[in-house]
Write an enzyme that holds these catalytic residues in place. Sequence first.
Site, short mmCIF file in Angstrom:
data_model
loop_
_atom_site.label_atom_id
_atom_site.label_comp_id
_atom_site.label_asym_id
_atom_site.label_seq_id
_atom_site.Cartn_x
_atom_site.Cartn_y
_atom_site.Cartn_z
N GLU A 105 12.57 -2.48 -6.79
CA GLU A 105 12.20 -3.89 -6.87
C GLU A 105 13.34 -4.78 -7.33
O GLU A 105 13.49 -5.91 -6.85
CB GLU A 105 10.98 -4.06 -7.79
CG GLU A 105 9.67 -3.62 -7.18
CD GLU A 105 9.50 -2.10 -7.16
OE1 GLU A 105 8.57 -1.60 -6.50
OE2 GLU A 105 10.31 -1.41 -7.84
N HIS A 159 -1.85 -1.12 -13.16
CA HIS A 159 -1.92 -1.76 -11.85
C HIS A 159 -3.01 -2.84 -11.79
O HIS A 159 -3.42 -3.24 -10.71
CB HIS A 159 -2.19 -0.72 -10.76
CG HIS A 159 -1.00 0.08 -10.38
ND1 HIS A 159 -0.33 0.87 -11.27
CD2 HIS A 159 -0.35 0.23 -9.20
CE1 HIS A 159 0.67 1.48 -10.66
NE2 HIS A 159 0.68 1.10 -9.40
#
Length: 330
Positions: free
Chosen positions: A61, A130
């Site tokens: 990322e 998450h």
Amino acid sequence: MSRTIRYREALNEALREELRRDETVLLMGQDIGLFDGAFGVTEGLLSEFGERRVRDTPISENTTVGMGVGAAMAGLRPVVEMMTINFSLLAMDQIVNHAAQIHYMFGGQARVPLVIRMPQGAGHQLGPTHSHSWEAFFVHVPGLLVAAPSTPADAKGLLKAAIRSDDPVVFIEHEHLYGQRGEVPDLDVDHVVAFGRAAIRREGTDVTLVGISRQAMTAWRAADLLHAEHGISAEVIDPRTLRPLDLETILASVRKTNRCVIVEEGWPRGGVAADLAVQITEQAFDWLDAPVGRVTGADVPTPYAKSLEQVAFPHEHDVVTAALATFRDI
């Protein structure tokens, strides 16, 4: 004219239309090409626009966002997709120290027209790492714009506006909303929603409910219950963007209703609701008949067990309880 489509389809339309409109727009992210994106938002875009403009990236990322920053500075308009918002932690240096600061650091000589799309939110049993709702992380940073649309129409219109912006935008999408349907203007309409303009989802006279992201829909359902069960008229406001924030629309509502409850899914300490409550209290204190109420996610890591997860984020009955509390004697 309009038609009814899903939230994910509205986002897909926005990306497709902007890719067609502007050749400098490109998409980057993990599995956004061959796999059509983790939530199906980029379906069909690789086949239409090719690998040059729809780029599958490695699981890195910080590298992907760094590439986006560089591409934006060089004259492109990248749209980077994070698979879920928690992965943005790996790119915080690129987002906070670079994307948000470069225009300032270079005295206005460079712009970063970058959009970072981030799915978030609880309710899908994805566990504590998450299921975050992190609007507050990014609202804290000068130089970033932050959008959190709750309807398909706003998802499309705000994403188109974000892509056309010359400033970096953190674009937050709640995972629960991807399958939700709503009316969106027809394809022959260039549907763009300006940043910094809240939507009054429902007019009322007795209490103001401000809902962030998915919780704007929760606030709407709570308003139905308040009217049906208690005869209370609730005004529901969806800020839509948090940077810039349309505080004036919220304040005007509070001055009319004299009560306010803010609903967000994020944690209570240092959250968006905490910030809004302070601003409302500072600027509309003389109109308040009760302290500003807050309904937030629980101050715990999001549980995996479904029964526990469900009580860890707000539901309409929580909002009703908080709204009723503003009518008690202080």
